[in-house]
Design a protein around this motif. Sequence first.
Motif, PDB file in Angstrom:
ATOM      1  N   ARG A  49      13.199  -1.721  -3.061  1.00  0.00           N
ATOM      2  CA  ARG A  49      13.846  -2.906  -3.603  1.00  0.00           C
ATOM      3  C   ARG A  49      15.099  -3.258  -2.794  1.00  0.00           C
ATOM      4  O   ARG A  49      15.795  -2.383  -2.301  1.00  0.00           O
ATOM      5  N   GLU A  84      -1.666  -2.098   0.739  1.00  0.00           N
ATOM      6  CA  GLU A  84      -1.640  -2.919  -0.476  1.00  0.00           C
ATOM      7  C   GLU A  84      -2.622  -2.365  -1.499  1.00  0.00           C
ATOM      8  O   GLU A  84      -2.345  -2.352  -2.705  1.00  0.00           O
ATOM      9  N   TYR A 140       1.228   7.946   1.998  1.00  0.00           N
ATOM     10  CA  TYR A 140       0.305   6.850   2.280  1.00  0.00           C
ATOM     11  C   TYR A 140      -0.628   7.105   3.458  1.00  0.00           C
ATOM     12  O   TYR A 140      -1.583   6.344   3.664  1.00  0.00           O
ATOM     13  N   TYR A 161       7.676   2.081   4.060  1.00  0.00           N
ATOM     14  CA  TYR A 161       7.309   2.355   2.666  1.00  0.00           C
ATOM     15  C   TYR A 161       7.778   3.728   2.181  1.00  0.00           C
ATOM     16  O   TYR A 161       8.125   3.887   1.019  1.00  0.00           O
ATOM     17  N   ARG A 162       7.767   4.719   3.058  1.00  0.00           N
ATOM     18  CA  ARG A 162       7.995   6.083   2.578  1.00  0.00           C
ATOM     19  C   ARG A 162       9.427   6.586   2.724  1.00  0.00           C
ATOM     20  O   ARG A 162       9.807   7.555   2.056  1.00  0.00           O
ATOM     21  N   GLY A 204      -1.118   0.407  -3.480  1.00  0.00           N
ATOM     22  CA  GLY A 204       0.115   0.095  -4.202  1.00  0.00           C
ATOM     23  C   GLY A 204       1.402   0.410  -3.483  1.00  0.00           C
ATOM     24  O   GLY A 204       2.453   0.564  -4.117  1.00  0.00           O
ATOM     25  N   ALA A 205       1.374   0.511  -2.142  1.00  0.00           N
ATOM     26  CA  ALA A 205       2.592   0.802  -1.390  1.00  0.00           C
ATOM     27  C   ALA A 205       3.572  -0.362  -1.502  1.00  0.00           C
ATOM     28  O   ALA A 205       3.185  -1.521  -1.399  1.00  0.00           O
ATOM     29  N   LYS A 206       4.840  -0.048  -1.726  1.00  0.00           N
ATOM     30  CA  LYS A 206       5.873  -1.067  -1.904  1.00  0.00           C
ATOM     31  C   LYS A 206       7.071  -0.783  -0.998  1.00  0.00           C
ATOM     32  O   LYS A 206       7.444   0.376  -0.799  1.00  0.00           O
ATOM     33  N   ILE A 207       7.663  -1.840  -0.489  1.00  0.00           N
ATOM     34  CA  ILE A 207       8.913  -1.720   0.253  1.00  0.00           C
ATOM     35  C   ILE A 207      10.033  -1.470  -0.757  1.00  0.00           C
ATOM     36  O   ILE A 207      10.015  -2.045  -1.847  1.00  0.00           O
ATOM     37  N   THR A 223       4.148   4.188   8.441  1.00  0.00           N
ATOM     38  CA  THR A 223       4.451   4.030   7.005  1.00  0.00           C
ATOM     39  C   THR A 223       5.934   4.177   6.707  1.00  0.00           C
ATOM     40  O   THR A 223       6.325   4.195   5.536  1.00  0.00           O
TER      41      THR A 223
END
Length: 318
Positions: free
Chosen positions: A163, A155, A72, A128-129, A158-161, A125
């Motif tokens: 689950r 955002e 990212y 996210y990473r 499309g970076a996501k934390i 990051t």
Amino acid sequence: MECLSRFGNAPAIATVSNVRFKFKTTKTKRSGLWLKAKVNDECDPLLQSAINAASLRFQETHRPEPLFVDPYAGCFVPPDVQMDLKKHSHHYCLATKFIDDKLLRTVNHIDGVKQVVLLTDGMDTRPYRLNWPTSTIIFDISPERVFKNSAEKLEGVGAKIPRSCVFLHVPLESSKILQNLCAKGFNGNQPSIWAIQGLPVMTLASFEEILFIISSLAMNGCLFVGELPAWLTETEIGNKSTTKKWMDKLFMSNGFRVDMSSYNEVSSKLGKELTPGPYKNILFVAEQLRYSDDQMETWRGELQRVEEAGDEEGFEEL
């Protein structure tokens, strides 16, 4: 990976500045010395410093054998950035790898809820990473305006934390960081690990405030890891014994036992060569030796319960 492809063939060398920035600050009792500057993006030194750091992570990601992969970082980098893929690793990237490893090793050995507090430049990051385990709560303390800029870009790519994990932000500008962390769910009766990298520490007093906050919230045995600007020591960085003595005194006065880590030793263990030249930061790992405020409150409550139970038994005997 979309944000990487945008800059895959980009050409300029980015560096992390060690310049200290001066801002108008406001001081309150045990509430910190935090920046209050109002600047636009073009001349915002905090934003530019965060972008410079992201540029180094972006370049490290594209090396043949990178220390880490940050998919990212590219979304923060200008399209005209020039790649510098020499064999030497930058000290900042080595510290990033060191902190990454310490964070993941620690949280993977915590049962139940895992609390991670990142003190950052606003473009970190890691939430996210990194491959965070289930039930990890990540708190980010960073400059609000940089964090908002970063969140929009992340955002957009499309970076996501991960689950089953939670990510919460606390503005560095807040005069009640400790209270805000607790209000967002931080629990001083649960294990935590704290990391600092890139946080704009303006004065020694502001770093002492950070130590006070961590000492108040972190359980006995919790770790604080990261890197600090060497100018905080008010000594020559080359004089290791003097620097170590200063670090020991500062951290121990706040309840921590601290160990300094050598960038050269870390790079040797990883089989990497460092970029030649000075790097004015200190890499460290500190352990909390005191009990958190919540632990002390729990202990006092338990002691009071035992005393009251003893008094009741005494009356029954009479």
